[in-house]
Design a protein around this motif. Structure first.
Motif, PDB file in Angstrom:
ATOM      1  N   LEU A 107      -6.117  -3.987  -0.783  1.00  0.00           N
ATOM      2  CA  LEU A 107      -6.322  -3.578   0.722  1.00  0.00           C
ATOM      3  C   LEU A 107      -5.379  -4.649   1.426  1.00  0.00           C
ATOM      4  O   LEU A 107      -5.004  -4.123   2.281  1.00  0.00           O
ATOM      5  CB  LEU A 107      -7.627  -3.797   0.766  1.00  0.00           C
ATOM      6  N   GLU A 108      -5.202  -5.819   0.838  1.00  0.00           N
ATOM      7  CA  GLU A 108      -4.319  -6.615   1.436  1.00  0.00           C
ATOM      8  C   GLU A 108      -3.625  -7.446   0.492  1.00  0.00           C
ATOM      9  O   GLU A 108      -4.148  -7.781  -0.540  1.00  0.00           O
ATOM     10  CB  GLU A 108      -5.169  -7.877   2.748  1.00  0.00           C
ATOM     11  N   PRO A 109      -2.470  -7.900   0.766  1.00  0.00           N
ATOM     12  CA  PRO A 109      -1.317  -8.566  -0.088  1.00  0.00           C
ATOM     13  C   PRO A 109      -1.850 -10.210  -0.323  1.00  0.00           C
ATOM     14  O   PRO A 109      -2.466 -10.670   0.639  1.00  0.00           O
ATOM     15  CB  PRO A 109      -0.035  -8.483   0.449  1.00  0.00           C
ATOM     16  N   VAL A 110      -1.624 -10.658  -1.353  1.00  0.00           N
ATOM     17  CA  VAL A 110      -1.705 -12.136  -1.606  1.00  0.00           C
ATOM     18  C   VAL A 110      -0.122 -12.462  -0.950  1.00  0.00           C
ATOM     19  O   VAL A 110       0.779 -12.164  -1.485  1.00  0.00           O
ATOM     20  CB  VAL A 110      -1.777 -12.499  -3.312  1.00  0.00           C
ATOM     21  N   ILE A 111      -0.356 -13.570  -0.097  1.00  0.00           N
ATOM     22  CA  ILE A 111       0.970 -14.108   0.419  1.00  0.00           C
ATOM     23  C   ILE A 111       1.216 -15.517  -0.053  1.00  0.00           C
ATOM     24  O   ILE A 111       0.126 -16.402  -0.099  1.00  0.00           O
ATOM     25  CB  ILE A 111       0.806 -14.247   2.154  1.00  0.00           C
TER      26      ILE A 111
END
Length: 128
Positions: A107-111
């Motif tokens: 759902l959201e990337p690892v930055i």
């Protein structure tokens, strides 16, 4: 260099990623994901009209992120899930500790910034 030294300060500050840059990276990732999904639903001739523009945007965003030391960790749907991953699994309470889990949807990337996690991603998990 200027007599007051501001040029050096400006150059060093411009290479430091701040929270706004990190949030921008998340939004660019979401836009790319959505755009690829939309492109896959149109015919090949229509796709060709937009691929060049998308490539140009991706190149400019990539150049910006590279200057800031920002990158995306490579977690993808289908990968086995490990509790040590920098991911917040939103449905973890649906499973038991002994379940063999995988990333069903990211759902959201690892930055990452200069190789270090600065923002955890979010995922939906599935059971193998």
């Amino acid at each position: 260099m200027t007599p007051n030294g501001h040029e050096n300060l400006r150059l060093s500050l411009s290479t430091i990623a701040d929270e706004g840059d990190i949030q921008f990276a998340v939004e660019v990732w979401r836009l790319a994901k959505l755009t690829n999904k939309m492109l896959s639903k149109i015919d090949l001739d229509e796709q060709r009209k937009y691929v060049g523009q998308l490539d140009w945007f991706n190149k400019k965003a990539s150049d910006f992120f590279q200057r800031k030391g920002i990158s995306f960790a490579n977690f993808q749907a289908g990968m086995p899930f490990d509790a040590g991953m920098p991911l917040n699994p939103i449905n973890i309470s649906s499973f038991n500790a002994e379940d063999d889990l995988y990333i069903e949807q990211l759902l959201e990337p690892v930055i990452l910034c200069e190789g270090k996690v600065v923002r955890r991603g979010a995922a939906i998990l599935g059971k193998k």
